[in-house]
Design a protein around this motif. Structure first.
Motif, PDB file in Angstrom:
ATOM      1  N   LYS B  13       0.852  -1.197   0.000  1.00 50.65           N
ATOM      2  CA  LYS B  13       0.000   0.000   0.000  1.00 50.65           C
ATOM      3  C   LYS B  13       0.881   1.237   0.000  1.00 50.65           C
ATOM      4  CE  LYS B  13      -3.717   2.499   0.365  1.00 50.65           C
ATOM      5  NZ  LYS B  13      -4.773   2.472  -0.671  1.00 50.65           N
ATOM      6  N   CYS B  50      -5.972  -1.986   6.238  1.00 49.68           N
ATOM      7  CA  CYS B  50      -6.125  -2.934   5.131  1.00 49.68           C
ATOM      8  C   CYS B  50      -6.780  -4.224   5.616  1.00 49.68           C
ATOM      9  CB  CYS B  50      -4.775  -3.251   4.486  1.00 49.68           C
ATOM     10  SG  CYS B  50      -4.133  -1.876   3.501  1.00 49.68           S
ATOM     11  N   GLY B  53     -10.483  -3.805   6.188  1.00 50.10           N
ATOM     12  CA  GLY B  53     -11.270  -3.393   5.033  1.00 50.10           C
ATOM     13  C   GLY B  53     -11.585  -1.911   4.988  1.00 50.10           C
ATOM     14  N   ARG B  56      -8.267  -0.289   0.874  1.00 50.51           N
ATOM     15  CA  ARG B  56      -8.032  -1.386  -0.058  1.00 50.51           C
ATOM     16  C   ARG B  56      -6.540  -1.381  -0.412  1.00 50.51           C
ATOM     17  NH1 ARG B  56     -11.802  -3.815  -3.688  1.00 50.51           N
ATOM     18  NH2 ARG B  56     -13.262  -2.088  -3.721  1.00 50.51           N
ATOM     19  N   ASP B  70     -10.289  -7.819   0.224  1.00 50.35           N
ATOM     20  CA  ASP B  70      -9.740  -6.793  -0.664  1.00 50.35           C
ATOM     21  C   ASP B  70     -10.511  -6.691  -1.984  1.00 50.35           C
ATOM     22  OD1 ASP B  70      -8.311  -9.448  -0.800  1.00 50.35           O
ATOM     23  OD2 ASP B  70      -7.637  -8.569  -2.692  1.00 50.35           O
ATOM     24  N   GLU B  74     -17.001  -1.552  -1.419  1.00 47.31           N
ATOM     25  CA  GLU B  74     -17.014  -0.840  -0.139  1.00 47.31           C
ATOM     26  C   GLU B  74     -18.250  -1.170   0.699  1.00 47.31           C
ATOM     27  OE1 GLU B  74     -15.265   0.629   1.996  1.00 47.31           O
ATOM     28  OE2 GLU B  74     -16.882   1.477   3.211  1.00 47.31           O
ATOM     29  N   ARG B  77     -17.717  -4.402   2.474  1.00 50.57           N
ATOM     30  CA  ARG B  77     -16.699  -4.276   3.522  1.00 50.57           C
ATOM     31  C   ARG B  77     -17.285  -3.549   4.731  1.00 50.57           C
ATOM     32  NH1 ARG B  77     -12.248  -1.123   1.350  1.00 50.57           N
ATOM     33  NH2 ARG B  77     -13.331  -0.845  -0.606  1.00 50.57           N
TER      34      ARG B  77
END
Ligand code: ADP
Ligand code: MG
Lengths: 178, 228
Positions: B13, B50, B53, B56, B70, B74, B77
């Motif tokens: 990330k 991450c 959630g 991402r 992942d 949204e 999550r």
């Protein structure tokens, strides 16, 4: 820590036989090493010689474990003075941890020091987990909790120092010198 | 470990051009408490975001009970976070206008639980955290430690399988922090909740079963990190 002062403190609540003193010591100092009988009597002998404790009643059978000891007025004064005295902040030069890192840097290199520190760190963290679990145990009394806290605080300080030192020996140019 | 309830592989990330995670592999078993430690800025919060959630990852996978978190949109999550995952931050999680009971009810109301049942559950959890008497008070009237216990009640009221805690004692004094941790560990054990505990304090990591250490966006074996 001074065993003789702790024994004086334990006698402050009333006269005790050597055996009772050992038991009281081990109960009140749960994180200290259990006291050997030999050490109890040797310490009592010194305290008696110095007039800080006096023999009380002796059971008919005699023998040292049947003799009770009481705090004298002088002993109470000494105890009071000890309790008022500020301890010298632990001289860090005596720390085996620091000594090992210094020697590793002298005798080998930062890598060697780092490997030692990593192993020491793991051992410290493991002990800290055990003490934390002991503290969370519902059976723990106040004495156990504050003794665990004392050890935890010191381990926590050591761990912070180790983390800083691990980073420093890995990259000696970081921090103060950069 | 095959009994991992949550696992991540190769997480990457970046924020703009600066990498925060450089390939992190991590797992936590059901009921396990894992501490994630490491210096400030090493990527602990990013990892937690991450895993839960909230963020991402750019690459890598997060698997929660055979579901690829992942890859979820949204909305899914968010639903997962409202039901099976709980999150506890350093502070400031409570809605200032709502009472403690209302704050703790909120996740249940959002998940569709009826008002009355939500309130009953909220009061039960406030009681478990020893703050039942604060039910009708607002966050502004509570100490930091009390607020954090209410926030913990709110994170646990949905009985999540994984609790993510990011520096949960960071804003508290030692004794208040210890109370929060004692409740957190006791309740996680009782309900077999896995905990991912982010902290930079060794003494807080002492509450975990296991510790992993991060350095510069990677999970480091401390021995390797030291020897690098
Ligand atoms: N929203 C953001 N935007 C840009 N950079 C960020 C953001 N969040 C974190 N970072 C950077 O990513 C790195 C890791 O941060 P973070 O995950 O918060 O670390 P930690 O929680 O260990 O302190 C740091 O260099 C931080 O400055
Ligand atoms: Mg953070």
């Amino acid at each position: 820590m001074s065993t003789s002062h702790v024994l004086l403190g334990l006698l402050a609540e009333g006269p005790k036989h050597g055996y009772e003193l050992k038991r009281a010591h081990d109960a009140h100092m749960p994180r200290a090493k259990p006291l050997a009988f030999g050490q109890v009597y040797a310490t009592l002998g010194r305290l008696q010689r110095d007039g800080l404790v006096a023999e009380g009643d002796r059971d008919r059978e005699g023998g040292p474990e049947r003799t009770s000891f009481a705090l004298t007025a002088q002993g109470r004064e000494r105890l009071d003075a000890w309790l008022s005295e500020v301890e010298a902040p632990a001289p860090f030069v005596a720390s085996a941890l620091l000594a090992k890192v210094v020697v590793a840097l002298l005798a080998a290199d930062g890598r060697r020091a780092g490997v030692y520190l990593a192993a020491q760190r793991a051992a410290h963290q493991q002990r800290l987990r055990e003490l934390t679990a002991a503290k969370l145990d519902p059976e723990s009394g106040l004495g156990d909790v504050i003794a665990a806290d004392f050890a935890i605080s010191h381990l926590d300080a050591d761990l912070r120092w180790m983390d800083t030192t691990i980073a420093r020996v890995a990259d000696p140019n970081r921090g103060v010198r950069s | 470990m095959n009994d991992a309830i949550l696992s991540a592989r190769g997480l990457v990330k970046s924020y703009g051009n600066s990498p925060a995670l450089r390939g992190v592999t991590f797992e936590v078993a059901a009921g396990e408490i894992v501490a994630v430690t490491g210096p400030s800025g090493c990527g602990k919060s990013t990892l937690l975001h991450c895993l839960s959630g909230i963020l991402r990852p750019d690459a890598g996978e997060v698997v929660y009970r055979e579901q690829r978190v992942d890859l979820m949109p949204e909305s899914a999550r968010a639903r997962l976070r409202r039901s099976e995952l709980g999150v506890l931050f350093q502070f400031g999680q409570l809605v200032a206008e709502l009472t403690a009971a209302e704050n703790v009810s909120l996740p249940l109301l959002l998940a569709g639980t009826g008002r009355r049942a939500a309130r009953t559950a909220a009061l039960t959890w406030l009681d478990r955290l020893g703050v039942a008497e604060l039910a009708e008070q607002r966050p502004g009237e509570m100490s930091g430690g009390q607020q954090q216990r209410v926030a913990l009640a709110r994170a646990l009221v949905t009985e999540p399988r994984v609790l993510f805690a990011d520096e949960p004692t960071g804003a508290l004094d030692t004794l208040a922090g210890e109370q929060v941790m004692a409740h957190l560990v006791r309740l996680a054990r009782a309900h077999r909740t896995a905990v991912v505990l982010v902290t930079h304090e060794p003494r807080i990591a002492g509450y975990a079963d296991r510790e992993v250490i991060m350095r510069d966006g990677e999970l480091a074996d401390v021995a390797l990190a030291a020897a690098r």
